[in-house]
Scaffold this motif. Structure first.
Motif: not given
Lengths: 479, 454
Positions: A38-40, B122-123, B242-244, B249-250
């Motif tokens: 999923t793009p950030f 991010l999530s 930071m891991s994301l 993402p969950p």
């Protein structure tokens, strides 16, 4: 002097720079199914663009350093700059919480001395700095009470509180597993008869703010304490209003068993646009064993954390507390010292009575005239002009001053709760009076149209809740 | 004496206006029996003396620069661009409070809206609040939120969960009256028993909690398919932000609620606080979300404006039936998080995360074959922290020996409470952040090899 706030029409970050889409290539040691697909997407502005954005936003923010901010029960006093300098000491900020205690003896000594000072200030000598904010302190205190009754084999189910209590009190009670029960007030204070009727062997705790949210000192506090203790219950002190009584009385003297202090109120750590706060929980000797772990102990001249407290409730957050905020509170207390802290309360109560006396000529004041650090006004007379307290609050903003707390406590219709802390000068209070006078005497039309000198006009809060847009993502869907 | 309170001559004018003789008269409503004597503090001091006093106390700290630090375990040493703290020091931000009057506080409100948007991106969930106290309290609030979304009297939590976070969840769930059930983990891989979760989730379970990376620093590749085994039971995920920048993402693999600790994004370690609690959820659950929420609306002239919204969830309105007691949050920390992430950009964050992962790998390589150490303790991929087992000595003995060589070697994994209910692992976590170079790793390896055991 006319006030005009900056009005930037500042774009959102992603309107300044087209967002970058970050791609993730295979990485050694990370399982492929877990890699980001999923793009950030987020913008990457230049540092100057970033700086301008947040500088412009800051210019659309009212703050203590912009003008008087007399929000009742929030104690918006000056936050001494020296606290900012001291708290940025690298030996504090760069310290990892798991660092060996031998390397952080200075920080631990500071925390220990702060605990000692707060113990003396409250008359409740056993202190935990773990809670992150006032409500968190209440919650922790109620967990301590819960553990105390559990250990006694007398599990109690109820918390009693006055209807004027801060909303956090009943909310914390529920979270800690108690059924909160609100009792009516009489003349703005606890109705002793209602208290006696409500209290029973089921009562674990009676929570009280003194002075209370009407700014009144509960003169029957010793009688209240006797009645609460006679039923085997504990008396809890909500320290949100501690700024009124430093060096005059303290929770211990008044018969309280548990107290929390909001260090961001009385002890001047900055409110940060909503936080961080910091709290201290202070208890009698009988409750010490239930405080959160770890406890800070001194052995000879060395400090260490102790985890060996079998009755402890455990943890309410990670690590030891908002240590960075604790340092600012420590500096505030040390700078003022014995006489300075007493003067803090004297001047805050004087400011409050003076401003109450003056503003009382413009709006009715409920209850007895002698108040502590804050006081109530009622905007009810505005009603015949088709105006509400909210309208007056908005009009006040145009004067370059912040509005009081409005519509709390609900005890008084159309209430305004004003707290002018000790750091405000007589000049500032007189200017506030004038601002209020001009606001009330303005035309109905102008008051309805206020504010007009801020970054935006009257904000439609109803529309925000109706057409929910809570993120960039929502805006993409419904611009 | 510091000049923080106006001069006393003003008092006299004000007292005259009030028609009373002394300030003491204003305290006549405090009963005599409740009055106190001296507080017992020292006299006031001038600012230079104050600075000397505080710096003198802090000088008893040993400067961190004198040590190689491998301490992580969820909070990290990372360089923060100077622009971030510069912005934080603008007093318009740090001396304001909760934006109850939106017209006067568009700055904080717009920044919080941008912060909420960032945690949503991010999530990959749908709505985020405007911050909570720290990761542990955000996770606990996430669990309470799940309990309001789904019936059940049990919550499944990782048996490997960090003891502090577990204790916080336990304390937060007293009111809800639920039981925490520890999901067993495999002693070799460190990973959770996924079959146990699938089996138990059907039995009166209100929520399932997992972590990525977990409290052992591990990455469980099976998590993305976990939700399909849970049915309607909410999945609460604790994730390192930071891991994301690297990991899926969950929100993309079925998490209903994502909580996290934001410290690693531009916040100093500050010996444990103030840090930042992150919480995001599905939009359908927004009325059960705790904490402040900022929304977009318009002003009377139709211009875009921001305001706090859905206040009816909160304690100041709903009182005992509020979604949480939280009032003051960690707004300024959220601003730091936002400014840091934007200063770094998605690519900067990803590079940093990749580099930290790779450096931990170098540490693991360098420690291969060290007597008394089991590196890594678990045969499972890790992200920012590697779990290292100690044999023939206690973790404390090993860490103390390393400290003598000016190395902070790791964060112990075991609960330090003597009455702790969990089995002892005798292991610790080590990370290797951007300030750790090849020489520091060599010093670690050499010191570890010199350790002679108990």
């Amino acid at each position: 002097m006319a006030f005009h706030q900056a009005r930037w029409d500042e774009p959102l970050l992603w309107e300044i720079r087209t967002p970058i889409e970050s791609k993730v290539d295979p990485i050694q040691g990370i399982p492929e199914p877990l890699l980001r697909k999923t793009p950030f997407r987020w913008p990457e502005p230049t540092e100057l663009e970033l700086s301008r954005h947040f500088t412009r936003l800051s210019q659309m923010n009212f703050s203590i350093e912009t003008g008087i901010y007399p929000l009742g029960s929030c104690t918006m006093k000056y936050n001494p700059r020296v606290g900012e300098v001291l708290a940025r000491d690298l030996s504090m900020t760069a310290a990892h919480p798991a660092q060996p205690v031998s390397t952080v003896q200075g920080t631990l000594e500071m925390l220990y001395r702060l605990e000692e000072a707060l113990g003396k200030i409250t008359g409740l000598p056993n202190v935990s700095l773990q809670p992150a904010a006032g409500a968190h302190g209440e919650f922790t205190g109620l967990l301590v009470a819960r553990a105390y009754f559990h250990k006694k084999g007398d599990p109690r189910t109820e918390v009693i509180l006055p209807e004027t209590a801060h909303g956090t009190n009943p909310a914390s009670s529920s979270m800690a597993g108690f059924a909160p029960r609100e009792i009516p007030s009489k003349d703005g204070c606890v109705d002793l008869r209602a208290l006696s009727d409500a209290i029973s062997p089921r009562t674990a705790v009676f929570m009280l703010t003194n002075p209370n949210t009407a700014g009144l000192f509960e003169e029957e506090v010793l009688e209240i304490a006797d009645r609460v203790h006679a039923q085997g219950a504990l008396l809890y002190y909500d320290g949100a209003n501690m700024n009124a009584i430093l060096g005059k009385t303290n929770p211990g003297k008044m018969g309280f068993d548990i107290a929390h202090l909001n260090l961001h109120k009385t002890f001047s750590t900055p409110h940060g646009g909503g936080g961080p706060g910091a709290a201290a929980l202070c208890v009698t000797d009988a409750l010490t064993g239930f405080l959160p772990v770890p406890r800070l102990v001194k052995e000879g001249r060395k400090f260490r954390w102790s985890y060996d407290h079998p009755d402890s409730i455990g943890k309410v957050r990670s690590f030891y507390g908002n240590v960075g905020m604790d340092l600012r509170a420590f500096a505030f207390i040390m700078a003022h010292g014995e006489d300075g802290l007493r003067r803090v309360s004297e001047r805050s109560v004087l400011n409050s009575n003076y401003l109450a006396h003056r503003l009382g000529k413009l709006l009715p004041r409920p209850f007895k005239p002698l108040v502590k650090h804050e006081f109530l006004l009622s905007g009810l007379p505005l009603r015949e002009r088709g105006l509400r307290t909210l309208d007056l609050a908005k009009r006040l903003l145009d004067e370059g001053v912040h509005a009081p707390t409005v519509y709390f406590p609900s005890l008084v219709e159309e209430s305004l709760m004003v707290e002018p802390p000790e750091t405000e000068s007589k000049y500032s209070l007189d200017a506030y009076y004038s601002a209020m006078e001009r606001s009330i005497k303005d035309t109905d039309e102008n008051i309805h149209a206020a504010p007009r000198r801020l970054a935006v006009g009257r904000v439609d809060e109803v529309a925000a809740a109706k057409n929910l847009r809570l993120s960039w993502r929502d805006l993409r869907r419904t611009p | 004496m510091v000049n923080w309170v106006p001069p006393e001559w003003e008092d006299r004018e004000m007292l005259a206006e009030l028609g009373i003789g002394s300030v003491e008269d204003l305290f006549r409503d405090i009963p005599k029996k409740a009055r106190m004597g001296r507080i017992g503090l020292k006299p006031s001091m001038e600012e230079p003396a104050l600075v000397d006093l505080v710096r003198g106390i802090l000088s008893k700290n040993r400067p961190v620069s004198g040590f190689d630090s491998f301490l992580g375990g969820g909070v990290y040493t990372r360089y923060t661009p100077a622009v971030v703290d510069g912005l934080l020091q603008r007093s318009e931000y740090y001396t304001s409070y909760t934006p109850y009057q939106p017209e006067a506080s568009q700055g904080t409100l717009q920044a919080m809206f941008e912060f909420q948007s960032l945690w949503v991106e991010l999530s990959n969930l749908e709505v985020a609040n405007a911050s909570l106290y720290d990761g542990a309290t955000a996770l606990a609030e996430g669990v309470l939120m799940a309990l309001r979304l789904h019936p059940g009297k049990r919550v499944l939590v990782p048996g490997s969960l960090n003891w502090e976070r577990r204790s916080v969840i336990e304390n937060y769930s007293h009111g809800a009256g639920v039981e925490l059930v520890d999901i067993p983990w495999d002693p070799t891989t460190g990973l959770l028993d996924i079959d146990f979760i699938a089996r138990e989730a059907r039995k009166d379970v209100a929520a399932v909690v997992v972590e990525i990376p977990d409290s052992f620093g591990l990455l469980d590749a099976r998590l993305p398919s976990l939700k399909s085994t849970l049915g309607e039971v909410p999945l609460v995920v604790y994730a390192d932000p930071m891991s994301l920048s690297l990991l899926e993402p969950p929100g993309s693999w079925g998490a209903d609620i994502v909580a996290g600790e934001g410290q690693g994004f531009g916040l100093p370690l500050s010996y444990g606080g103030p840090h930042l609690g992150l919480l995001a959820a599905r939009l359908s659950a927004v009325r059960q979300l705790p904490g402040r929420l900022v929304g977009v609306t318009q002003d009377a002239d139709g211009r875009r404006a921001f305001t706090l919204t859905l206040g009816t969830r909160e304690q100041h309105i709903r009182r005992s039936r509020a979604t949480s007691n939280v009032c003051t949050n960690h707004s300024l920390m959220a601003l730091a998080f936002l400014a840091y992430a934007t200063a770094m950009g998605p690519r900067g964050l990803r590079r940093l995360a990749e580099a930290q992962h790779a450096t931990v790998g170098s540490l693991v390589t360098a420690l291969q074959g060290t007597r008394h150490l089991q590196v890594p303790r678990f045969k499972t991929p890790y992200l920012f922290d590697v779990a290292i087992g100690v044999e023939g000595a206690t973790v404390d003995q090993f860490l103390s020996a390393m400290l003598e060589r000016k190395i902070f070697a790791g964060v112990p994994l075991d609960d330090p409470r003597p009455v702790a209910p969990h089995p002892r692992l005798n292991a610790f976590l080590a990370t290797a952040g951007p300030e750790i170079d090849a020489k520091a790793i060599a010093r670690y390896a050499s010191a570890a090899r010199a350790f002679g055991g108990a």
